[in-house]
Enzyme design. Structure first.
Site, PDB file in Angstrom:
ATOM      1  N   ASP A 136     -25.331 -10.064  30.371  1.00  0.00           N
ATOM      2  CA  ASP A 136     -25.826  -9.935  29.004  1.00  0.00           C
ATOM      3  C   ASP A 136     -26.826  -8.785  28.969  1.00  0.00           C
ATOM      4  O   ASP A 136     -27.326  -8.350  30.006  1.00  0.00           O
ATOM      5  CB  ASP A 136     -26.462 -11.250  28.534  1.00  0.00           C
ATOM      6  CG  ASP A 136     -26.397 -11.425  27.019  1.00  0.00           C
ATOM      7  OD1 ASP A 136     -26.105 -10.442  26.311  1.00  0.00           O
ATOM      8  OD2 ASP A 136     -26.643 -12.547  26.542  1.00  0.00           O
ATOM      9  N   ASP A 137     -27.104  -8.305  27.756  1.00  0.00           N
ATOM     10  CA  ASP A 137     -28.042  -7.189  27.662  1.00  0.00           C
ATOM     11  C   ASP A 137     -29.482  -7.661  27.862  1.00  0.00           C
ATOM     12  O   ASP A 137     -30.290  -6.983  28.484  1.00  0.00           O
ATOM     13  CB  ASP A 137     -27.888  -6.442  26.324  1.00  0.00           C
ATOM     14  CG  ASP A 137     -28.016  -7.349  25.110  1.00  0.00           C
ATOM     15  OD1 ASP A 137     -28.068  -8.588  25.267  1.00  0.00           O
ATOM     16  OD2 ASP A 137     -28.046  -6.818  23.980  1.00  0.00           O
ATOM     17  N   ASP A 144     -33.991 -13.230  26.408  1.00  0.00           N
ATOM     18  CA  ASP A 144     -35.197 -13.232  25.585  1.00  0.00           C
ATOM     19  C   ASP A 144     -35.917 -14.570  25.728  1.00  0.00           C
ATOM     20  O   ASP A 144     -36.852 -14.722  26.503  1.00  0.00           O
ATOM     21  CB  ASP A 144     -34.804 -12.941  24.141  1.00  0.00           C
ATOM     22  CG  ASP A 144     -35.992 -12.594  23.281  1.00  0.00           C
ATOM     23  OD1 ASP A 144     -37.057 -13.187  23.470  1.00  0.00           O
ATOM     24  OD2 ASP A 144     -35.866 -11.736  22.395  1.00  0.00           O
TER      25      ASP A 144
END
Ligand SMILES: O=P(O)(O)OC[C@H]1O[C@H](OP(=O)(O)OP(=O)(O)O)[C@H](O)[C@@H]1O
Length: 222
Positions: free
Chosen positions: A98-99, A102
């Site tokens: 995933d980028d 968070d």
């Protein structure tokens, strides 16, 4: 389900394609250094699609799959994470990409689906770090990350979401919405009613996880 505290937005991180590319190649190099070989890559759509392409090249892994996640608001002002498309193995030998980690909610949910996979992200914030096996850059929890694929070509890295929307819609159609939070919320709520929710046709929705984080407090500072 954990309740996450509100991070205040302190500053934005406008990423360029070049910086993202270099950071993702750094991630690939670190993965190569482990000596581990992967039979396939699972990209977490949508943000993981781009790093997955780079890692696929760098690691010479041609088998690439996706898990498609969507989060949306409920009437009770909660946020739910829903799996639109999953995979049906335990993740053994697979790299999940995933980028950004968070709050960590996405990776945490995917670990239940793919308990034997290796999870990596290019960027990670403090709440997300414990859930990933490797990441390249650490970001402050309060940072809003603007990824290049979320903007229109030709717009500067500092372009706001409203500027991006205006560029997409062209002149004369007016400003869609002056509140970027609402923009994202609207698109997610339309996801809820969209045809993608029909997948898989004969299987139950795999993961429905209550998101108790008020939208304004959520990831990327949005
Ligand atoms: O650690 P978390 O708090 O779960 O946040 C991380 C997720 O948030 C982003 O996706 P987003 O929900 O913005 O969807 P998108 O990739 O489809 O834009 C990102 O691509 C991760 O998948």
């Amino acid at each position: 389900m954990s309740i996450f505290q509100a991070p205040a937005i302190s500053r934005d991180l406008p990423l360029t394609w070049d910086l993202f590319h270099r950071d993702t190649v750094s991630l690939a190099r670190r993965l190569k250094d482990t000596g581990k070989r992967f039979r396939g890559i699972v990209a977490v759509s949508r943000g993981g699609l781009l790093p997955a392409g780079v890692l696929s090249q760098q690691l010479d892994v041609k088998l690439v799959d996706t898990v498609c996640m969507s989060s949306y608001s409920t009437d009770k002002k909660q946020h739910r994470l829903r799996c639109l498309k999953g995979v049906f193995h335990d993740g053994l030998g697979w790299l999940v990409v995933d980028d950004l980690a968070d709050t960590g909610e996405t990776i945490r949910a995917l670990r239940k689906m793919l308990p034997k996979a290796t999870f990596v992200t290019v960027y990670a914030k403090p709440l997300g770090k414990p859930w990933v096996d490797m990441y390249v850059k650490s970001l402050e929890q309060s940072m809003w990350v603007s990824f290049p694929w979320e903007r229109e070509p030709g717009l500067p890295a500092e372009a706001t979401e409203q500027e991006t929307d205006r560029a997409r819609e062209g002149e004369g159609q007016g400003q869609r919405n002056s509140n970027s939070n609402n923009n994202k919320k609207d698109s997610r709520e339309s996801d809820k009613a969209g045809s993608a929710m029909e997948w898989p046709m004969r299987r139950p929705v795999l993961h429905q996880i209550a998101r108790r984080v008020p939208w304004q407090q959520r990831k990327r500072g949005r």
